[in-house]
Write a protein that holds these residues in place. Structure first.
Motif, short mmCIF file in Angstrom:
data_model
loop_
_atom_site.label_atom_id
_atom_site.label_comp_id
_atom_site.label_asym_id
_atom_site.label_seq_id
_atom_site.Cartn_x
_atom_site.Cartn_y
_atom_site.Cartn_z
N TYR A 279 0.83 -1.21 0.00
CA TYR A 279 0.00 0.00 0.00
C TYR A 279 0.86 1.26 0.00
O TYR A 279 0.60 2.20 -0.75
CB TYR A 279 -0.92 0.01 1.21
CG TYR A 279 -1.68 1.31 1.35
CD1 TYR A 279 -2.83 1.56 0.61
CD2 TYR A 279 -1.22 2.32 2.21
CE1 TYR A 279 -3.51 2.77 0.71
CE2 TYR A 279 -1.89 3.53 2.32
CZ TYR A 279 -3.03 3.74 1.57
OH TYR A 279 -3.68 4.95 1.67
N ILE A 280 1.90 1.29 0.85
CA ILE A 280 2.77 2.46 0.91
C ILE A 280 3.44 2.72 -0.43
O ILE A 280 3.53 3.87 -0.90
CB ILE A 280 3.82 2.29 2.03
CG1 ILE A 280 3.14 2.32 3.41
CG2 ILE A 280 4.89 3.37 1.94
CD1 ILE A 280 4.07 2.02 4.56
N GLU A 281 3.91 1.64 -1.06
CA GLU A 281 4.56 1.82 -2.36
C GLU A 281 3.57 2.24 -3.43
O GLU A 281 3.89 3.04 -4.32
CB GLU A 281 5.28 0.53 -2.77
CG GLU A 281 6.44 0.15 -1.87
CD GLU A 281 7.51 1.23 -1.79
OE1 GLU A 281 7.68 1.96 -2.79
OE2 GLU A 281 8.17 1.35 -0.75
N MET A 282 2.36 1.74 -3.36
CA MET A 282 1.30 2.16 -4.29
C MET A 282 1.00 3.65 -4.10
O MET A 282 0.87 4.40 -5.08
CB MET A 282 0.02 1.34 -4.05
CG MET A 282 0.02 -0.03 -4.66
SD MET A 282 -0.24 0.06 -6.46
CE MET A 282 -0.32 -1.71 -6.82
N LEU A 283 0.90 4.08 -2.85
CA LEU A 283 0.61 5.48 -2.55
C LEU A 283 1.73 6.37 -3.07
O LEU A 283 1.48 7.43 -3.67
CB LEU A 283 0.45 5.65 -1.04
CG LEU A 283 -0.06 7.01 -0.56
CD1 LEU A 283 -1.51 7.24 -1.01
CD2 LEU A 283 0.03 7.09 0.97
N ARG A 284 2.96 5.96 -2.86
CA ARG A 284 4.10 6.72 -3.34
C ARG A 284 4.10 6.81 -4.86
O ARG A 284 4.35 7.87 -5.45
CB ARG A 284 5.40 6.08 -2.85
CG ARG A 284 6.65 6.93 -3.08
CD ARG A 284 7.90 6.07 -2.95
NE ARG A 284 7.93 5.31 -1.72
CZ ARG A 284 8.45 5.76 -0.59
NH1 ARG A 284 8.92 6.99 -0.53
NH2 ARG A 284 8.47 4.99 0.47
N LEU A 285 3.78 5.70 -5.51
CA LEU A 285 3.77 5.66 -6.97
C LEU A 285 2.69 6.57 -7.53
O LEU A 285 2.92 7.31 -8.52
CB LEU A 285 3.56 4.22 -7.45
CG LEU A 285 3.69 3.96 -8.95
CD1 LEU A 285 5.07 4.37 -9.45
CD2 LEU A 285 3.43 2.50 -9.26
N VAL A 286 1.52 6.54 -6.92
CA VAL A 286 0.42 7.42 -7.36
C VAL A 286 0.83 8.88 -7.20
O VAL A 286 0.57 9.72 -8.08
CB VAL A 286 -0.86 7.13 -6.56
CG1 VAL A 286 -1.92 8.19 -6.86
CG2 VAL A 286 -1.41 5.75 -6.91
N ALA A 287 1.48 9.21 -6.10
CA ALA A 287 1.91 10.59 -5.86
C ALA A 287 2.92 11.04 -6.91
O ALA A 287 2.85 12.16 -7.42
CB ALA A 287 2.49 10.72 -4.46
N ILE A 288 3.87 10.18 -7.24
CA ILE A 288 4.88 10.53 -8.25
C ILE A 288 4.23 10.72 -9.61
O ILE A 288 4.52 11.70 -10.32
CB ILE A 288 5.97 9.45 -8.33
CG1 ILE A 288 6.75 9.38 -7.01
CG2 ILE A 288 6.92 9.71 -9.49
CD1 ILE A 288 7.73 8.24 -6.94
N LEU A 289 3.37 9.80 -9.99
CA LEU A 289 2.71 9.89 -11.29
C LEU A 289 1.84 11.15 -11.38
O LEU A 289 1.79 11.81 -12.42
CB LEU A 289 1.87 8.65 -11.55
CG LEU A 289 2.65 7.35 -11.77
CD1 LEU A 289 1.73 6.16 -11.85
CD2 LEU A 289 3.50 7.44 -13.05
N SER A 290 1.17 11.49 -10.31
CA SER A 290 0.34 12.69 -10.29
C SER A 290 1.19 13.95 -10.39
O SER A 290 0.81 14.93 -11.03
CB SER A 290 -0.52 12.74 -9.04
OG SER A 290 -1.40 11.64 -8.98
N GLY A 291 2.37 13.91 -9.76
CA GLY A 291 3.26 15.05 -9.80
C GLY A 291 3.87 15.27 -11.15
O GLY A 291 4.30 16.38 -11.49
N ASP A 292 3.90 14.22 -11.99
CA ASP A 292 4.47 14.33 -13.32
C ASP A 292 3.48 14.83 -14.33
O ASP A 292 3.81 15.05 -15.50
CB ASP A 292 5.01 12.97 -13.80
CG ASP A 292 6.26 12.57 -13.01
OD1 ASP A 292 6.87 13.48 -12.42
OD2 ASP A 292 6.59 11.38 -13.01
N ASP A 293 2.17 14.94 -13.94
CA ASP A 293 1.16 15.39 -14.89
C ASP A 293 1.38 16.85 -15.29
O ASP A 293 1.83 17.64 -14.49
CB ASP A 293 -0.23 15.23 -14.26
CG ASP A 293 -0.58 13.73 -14.13
OD1 ASP A 293 0.07 12.93 -14.80
OD2 ASP A 293 -1.47 13.42 -13.31
#
Length: 293
Positions: A279-293
């Motif tokens: 879950y933590i890694e999923m949350l981190r990944l979502v945050a990074i992908l959102s920041g790249d938008d």
């Protein structure tokens, strides 16, 4: 450091020859669901358990006594442990505001909860017998930590990230379970060795990155942001998925060899630790992908 998942340090897994599995050597004709990589180095620790029954062909039957671990026990204990995580996370989300005036306090509480959760995870890993109160206490502190960081990510980086991470974690769990039950994933000595080497290497690399971040500022070696962050996030999720397969093997071996019912708490603890990791890694990944938008 044996594993990113501290439950693999527990007595339930063999330390012989450095590989995992319940310390069990099946009787003649034992089912294939037994430990495929024990290599006869140790006897079944539950061999003296008169309730670990087999039929004529050697396949395990349903336990005849209530003090033998069953899949229902594992499901119930896992539901209790994960339920505690969810309740604590929800309470932290709504009671610890993360606005600009209070975010520092919330982060401090989250860090404190994470440290307590980590210490409790080590205590639970090395106790001779599973302790339900300690396992549930670990789940509560871990829930507080997850609730705060999920709220922070949702407010400042990616609205809806927590729900996306939950869905992603559930998808990984379901996918690994289906792959394990259908034989697409087979837990062998080689598989265990590969997963443990990957987990230890990844954890050491992240510790080095953390040290650089603490003393050098920023994101350390930039392993957890940008394109590298996406790659390392995916790698971490894959490692977590592989550890889930080891958790499933632990449960299967425990049932096949007539583990005591209390060992279902150990299985629940292991599954919870792994799902929190994912879950933590999923949350981190979502945050990074959102920041790249």
């Amino acid at each position: 450091m044996r594993s990113s998942n501290p439950v693999f340090s527990r007595r339930g897994f063999s330390r012989d020859n450095g590989h995992a599995g319940f310390n069990a050597t099946p009787q003649a004709g034992a089912p294939a669901t037994g430990n495929p990589y024990a290599q006869g180095t140790a006897a079944n620790p539950y061999a003296t358990n008169p309730y670990a029954q087999t039929d004529i062909q050697g396949a395990p039957q349903a336990p005849a006594r209530p003090d033998v671990m069953t899949i229902d026990d594992v499901v119930t204990r896992t539901a209790m442990t994960l339920g505690t995580v969810i309740v604590a996370a929800t309470a932290a989300w709504w009671t610890l505001p993360v606005d600009k005036e209070n975010v520092g306090t919330a982060i401090g509480i989250a860090i404190g909860a994470a440290i307590v959760g980590f210490v409790l995870s080590l205590v639970n890993s090395f106790k001779r017998r599973p302790s339900p109160p300690l396992i549930l206490t670990y789940a509560a502190f871990e829930g507080v930590f997850l609730g705060v960081i999920s709220n922070i990510v949702s407010v400042y980086w990616a609205p809806g990230a927590a729900m996306q991470a939950v869905i992603g974690t559930m998808a990984v769990f379901a996918g690994v379970l289906i792959a394990y039950r259908t034989g697409l994933i087979r837990v062998t000595r080689r598989f265990y060795g590969f997963v443990m080497a990957a987990a230890i290497g990844f954890s050491l690399l992240m510790m080095v990155n953390l040290l650089f971040a603490v003393f050098g500022g920023g994101d350390g070696l930039d392993f957890r942001s940008g394109a590298l962050g996406i790659i390392f996030g995916i790698v971490a999720i894959v490692i977590g998925a592989c550890i889930l397969a080891l958790n499933f093997k632990q449960v299967e071996d425990g049932i096949a060899y007539g583990a005591p019912r209390e060992e279902s708490w150990l299985a629940a603890f292991g599954l919870t630790v792994t799902l929190v990791w994912i879950y933590i890694e999923m949350l981190r990944l979502v945050a990074i992908l959102s920041g790249d938008d």
